[in-house]
Design an enzyme around this catalytic site. Structure first.
Site, PDB file in Angstrom:
ATOM      1  N   TYR A 164       7.267 -10.270   6.080  1.00 20.02           N
ATOM      2  CA  TYR A 164       7.057  -8.854   6.364  1.00 20.02           C
ATOM      3  C   TYR A 164       7.642  -8.522   7.733  1.00 20.02           C
ATOM      4  O   TYR A 164       7.708  -9.377   8.617  1.00 20.02           O
ATOM      5  CB  TYR A 164       5.564  -8.513   6.378  1.00 20.02           C
ATOM      6  CG  TYR A 164       4.957  -8.309   5.016  1.00 20.02           C
ATOM      7  CD1 TYR A 164       4.884  -7.040   4.442  1.00 20.02           C
ATOM      8  CD2 TYR A 164       4.434  -9.385   4.291  1.00 20.02           C
ATOM      9  CE1 TYR A 164       4.314  -6.854   3.183  1.00 20.02           C
ATOM     10  CE2 TYR A 164       3.861  -9.203   3.043  1.00 20.02           C
ATOM     11  CZ  TYR A 164       3.802  -7.935   2.496  1.00 20.02           C
ATOM     12  OH  TYR A 164       3.254  -7.755   1.256  1.00 20.02           O
ATOM     13  N   ASP A 189       0.818  -1.199   0.000  1.00 23.59           N
ATOM     14  CA  ASP A 189       0.000   0.000   0.000  1.00 23.59           C
ATOM     15  C   ASP A 189       0.857   1.256   0.000  1.00 23.59           C
ATOM     16  O   ASP A 189       2.082   1.207   0.174  1.00 23.59           O
ATOM     17  CB  ASP A 189      -0.900   0.024   1.246  1.00 23.59           C
ATOM     18  CG  ASP A 189      -1.785  -1.198   1.339  1.00 23.59           C
ATOM     19  OD1 ASP A 189      -2.196  -1.696   0.285  1.00 23.59           O
ATOM     20  OD2 ASP A 189      -2.064  -1.641   2.470  1.00 23.59           O
TER      21      ASP A 189
END
Length: 325
Positions: A126, A61
């Site tokens: 992540y 994002d």
């Protein structure tokens, strides 16, 4: 035509995200506000004879960073010979540097035309970076704009999430993270993306397996006196997530839930209910979405054997041997 895999890294602060958005009303011109759009614009300097159309392995994002992400592209040169992968890396990085873009190609390699950077990925890692104030500063808890009245190293701006909460319980966060491990229906932890399709409402779509969650001490990226001051004021932490794939904003919502647990806004039962009653209506409003700037895509994992084409002669011999049986 040959296929190339690009290993890239970037700072996502000033981008709308990685995925390109083409403005059809503007005649389909390139998108210079996304990572993918900037990469494709830079690739024009290679002057391929075919249309440039990159494929992404992962989507991040706006504001999210990547230490390692991948994309692949098919390119045909004017003499029909393969491009030198080192030349692709050099030309693209030169363009990024010229335009002062925080994107770098780590390496480029030629891969089989059957390789797909998304579907061949074995998993993704992540990392979420955050720092917690060690001590309550003067009246800091009463100030609405606490972060603006506190020292934050300029080197860490938009790179780490700073919490001015000295009651943060890291052990409670660590215990809560264990509740997220394994296979769950993470519908509650998924946002609806702009590319939402009805097929994604299928309960099986939101089933995901979290292989690892590691909570460990971190360190500042500040330097000199800023580093000394930062280390004296904050405890740095990192949360690492490993899974084959994640849902839209799943990591940031999981981190937000863990932060709410560690600060006492919710208890363990709330996380249990969000996991066992998978629904957008199960999201606890006391949980805030973790900011994007603390999140990093660390690595896209592959089987190295997938980078090597199977020789045609071997395939024919295997077919002959099978037919003979």
């Amino acid at each position: 035509m040959y296929r190339y895999l690009l290993n890239i890294s970037y700072i996502g602060t000033n981008f709308r995200g990685i995925q390109k958005i083409i403005n059809k009303s503007a005649g389909g011109c390139g998108d210079n506000q996304t990572i993918q759009g900037c990469v494709e614009l830079a690739m024009q300097k290679l002057h391929p004879t075919n249309e440039i159309d990159t494929k992404l392995s992962s989507r991040t994002d706006s504001g999210v960073h990547a230490l390692h992400s991948t994309l692949h592209v098919d390119l045909e040169s004017r003499n029909s010979e393969p491009f030198d992968p080192l030349k692709i890396t050099g030309i693209l990085n030169k363009q990024f540097n010229k335009k002062d873009l925080p994107i770098r190609v780590l390496s480029t390699q030629k891969v089989p035309n059957t390789f797909h950077c998304r579907y061949n990925a074995l998993g993704r890692s992540y990392l979420y970076r955050f720092a917690v104030a060690k001590h309550r500063m003067d009246d800091i808890g009463k100030l609405k704009n606490a972060n603006f009245n506190s020292f934050i190293p300029v080197e860490e701006l938009s790179r780490c999430y700073f919490l001015q909460n000295c009651n943060f319980d890291i052990e409670r966060l660590r215990a809560g993270s264990r509740m997220l491990l394994g296979v769950h229906n993470f519908r509650t932890f998924a946002s609806i993306s702009r590319q939402h399709s009805p097929s994604r409402d299928n309960p099986r779509f939101t089933l995901r397996k979290i292989d690892e969650i590691n909570v460990k001490s971190g360190k500042t990226t500040a330097i000199d006196s800023n580093a000394d001051l930062a280390e004296s004021l904050y405890d740095y932490w990192e949360i690492e997530f490993k899974a084959r794939s994640f849902l839209y904003k799943q990591v940031r919502r999981m981190v937000g839930a863990l932060f709410a647990l560690a600060t006492g806004r919710i208890d363990e039962r709330c996380i249990y209910e969000m996991l066992t009653i998978p629904s957008k209506n199960s999201w606890d409003p006391r949980v805030l979405l973790a900011p994007p700037f603390g999140l990093y895509l660390c690595r896209v994992h592959y089987n190295e054997n997938d980078f090597v084409a199977v020789p045609q002669q071997v395939e024919e011999n295997e077919f002959s041997a099978t037919a003979a049986k």
